[in-house]
Motif scaffolding. Structure first.
Motif, PDB file in Angstrom:
ATOM      1  N   GLY A 207      27.721  42.360  29.486  1.00 37.30           N
ATOM      2  CA  GLY A 207      27.767  42.328  30.944  1.00 37.30           C
ATOM      3  C   GLY A 207      28.326  41.021  31.476  1.00 37.30           C
ATOM      4  N   VAL A 208      27.912  39.915  30.872  1.00 40.14           N
ATOM      5  CA  VAL A 208      28.412  38.600  31.298  1.00 40.14           C
ATOM      6  C   VAL A 208      29.901  38.474  31.017  1.00 40.14           C
ATOM      7  N   LEU A 209      30.311  38.836  29.790  1.00 35.15           N
ATOM      8  CA  LEU A 209      31.722  38.722  29.410  1.00 35.15           C
ATOM      9  C   LEU A 209      32.609  39.658  30.231  1.00 35.15           C
ATOM     10  N   TRP A 210      32.112  40.872  30.480  1.00 35.91           N
ATOM     11  CA  TRP A 210      32.887  41.821  31.285  1.00 35.91           C
ATOM     12  C   TRP A 210      33.007  41.340  32.727  1.00 35.91           C
ATOM     13  N   GLY A 211      31.936  40.735  33.234  1.00 39.18           N
ATOM     14  CA  GLY A 211      31.983  40.187  34.589  1.00 39.18           C
ATOM     15  C   GLY A 211      33.030  39.091  34.711  1.00 39.18           C
ATOM     16  N   ILE A 212      33.100  38.207  33.708  1.00 39.30           N
ATOM     17  CA  ILE A 212      34.101  37.130  33.717  1.00 39.30           C
ATOM     18  C   ILE A 212      35.507  37.705  33.610  1.00 39.30           C
ATOM     19  N   LEU A 213      35.681  38.708  32.727  1.00 36.82           N
ATOM     20  CA  LEU A 213      36.995  39.333  32.562  1.00 36.82           C
ATOM     21  C   LEU A 213      37.425  40.050  33.838  1.00 36.82           C
ATOM     22  N   SER A 214      36.508  40.791  34.457  1.00 34.91           N
ATOM     23  CA  SER A 214      36.821  41.506  35.699  1.00 34.91           C
ATOM     24  C   SER A 214      37.195  40.534  36.800  1.00 34.91           C
ATOM     25  N   PHE A 215      36.432  39.449  36.902  1.00 32.44           N
ATOM     26  CA  PHE A 215      36.721  38.418  37.899  1.00 32.44           C
ATOM     27  C   PHE A 215      38.122  37.851  37.695  1.00 32.44           C
ATOM     28  N   SER A 216      38.485  37.596  36.437  1.00 36.53           N
ATOM     29  CA  SER A 216      39.799  37.030  36.121  1.00 36.53           C
ATOM     30  C   SER A 216      40.925  38.021  36.410  1.00 36.53           C
ATOM     31  N   ILE A 217      40.655  39.310  36.185  1.00 39.38           N
ATOM     32  CA  ILE A 217      41.663  40.344  36.457  1.00 39.38           C
ATOM     33  C   ILE A 217      41.869  40.514  37.954  1.00 39.38           C
ATOM     34  N   LEU A 218      40.770  40.522  38.700  1.00 41.37           N
ATOM     35  CA  LEU A 218      40.840  40.783  40.134  1.00 41.37           C
ATOM     36  C   LEU A 218      41.356  39.592  40.936  1.00 41.37           C
ATOM     37  N   LEU A 219      41.195  38.383  40.393  1.00 39.74           N
ATOM     38  CA  LEU A 219      41.570  37.180  41.146  1.00 39.74           C
ATOM     39  C   LEU A 219      43.030  37.166  41.592  1.00 39.74           C
TER      40      LEU A 219
END
Length: 261
Positions: free
Chosen positions: A69-81
């Motif tokens: 969940g933590v890693l996916w949250g960071i990845l999603s944040f980086s994709i959406l930015l």
């Protein structure tokens, strides 16, 4: 600029560009939906296979799932930015408020700097929710304990105080979050700006203007009540808000230059 003039200016900017604005405005919600669905599908598959239980997921007892969940949250944040920055820049250019075309995230260094910048801003928002979370938990346990105890006056008093703290901290968090509305556009205007300077400048810029921003959004609430109309008014909302913020940024820059002279 009054709301009527602001509204008319943004509507004129949308003329002949509504279809593009519609697609651009829906890009972020669509990508957020996609990134949000992935963990749900994966979690459902693991539950169906008996690898995890719903209670274990909710309580965070599965360490690997919590790490995912933590890693996916960071990845999603980086994709959406980059998408969020691109959408903001696109609408700013549509309104004629962008001085010149800029190329964002041209290098890996610029991308990681942006991740750090907006990550720190998000961390500040979450950090402010800590007192509210603690107050909410204390209120819950105090109410639960007061039911089982005969002399529960002190516990009820403590629970009421915790609820009061919870409400006030939530209101403060909302005010702080609204005060940060200009931060993304300050970054787009000057990617070298520091996190704390951008936060401080945005808060000062919008001080005394929170009510106007709320009213600007509230005027669309009746139209959005059917829910299905939300995607169709989203371009209008975004142009109004971005125009308001851009005008306020220019007014603030003029106020600062007057003070310096």
């Amino acid at each position: 600029m009054f709301f009527r003039e602001l509204h008319e200016f943004s509507r004129n900017s949308l003329k002949g560009h509504y279809s593009g604005a519609f697609r651009t405005a829906l890009l972020c919600p669509f990508m957020e939906l996609i990134t949000g669905i992935v963990p749900l599908i994966l979690g459902a598959v693991l539950i169906a296979r008996g690898t995890m239980t719903p209670k274990g997921i909710l309580m965070g007892s599965h360490a690997m799932w919590a790490l995912f969940g933590v890693l996916w949250g960071i990845l999603s944040f980086s994709i959406l930015l980059p998408i969020r920055c691109g959408v903001g820049s696109w609408f700013t250019a549509l309104l004629g408020m962008e001085k010149q075309k800029r190329k964002y995230f041209a290098t890996a260094g610029e991308f990681f700097h942006a991740v750090y910048f907006f990550g720190m801003v998000s961390f500040m928002k979450w950090l402010l929710l800590t007192p509210a979370s603690v107050a909410g938990i204390l209120a819950y346990f105090a109410f639960q304990k007061s039911i089982a105890v005969t002399e529960s006056g002190i516990l009820l008093f403590g629970a009421v105080q915790a609820v009061t703290v919870f409400i006030w901290t939530i209101l403060f968090c909302i005010r702080f979050t609204v005060g940060l509305s200009a931060v993304p556009f300050l970054y787009l205007e000057n990617p070298e700006i520091s996190v704390f300077h951008a936060v401080k400048q945005s808060e000062r810029m919008l001080a005394g203007h929170h009510g106007k921003l709320f009213l600007l959004i509230l005027r669309y609430v009746p139209i959005m009540l059917p829910i299905v109309t939300i995607p169709f008014v989203l371009p209008n909302i975004m142009t109004d808000i971005i125009l308001f913020l851009q005008i306020r940024m220019k007014e603030y820059a003029q106020e600062e230059s007057v003070c310096l002279t």
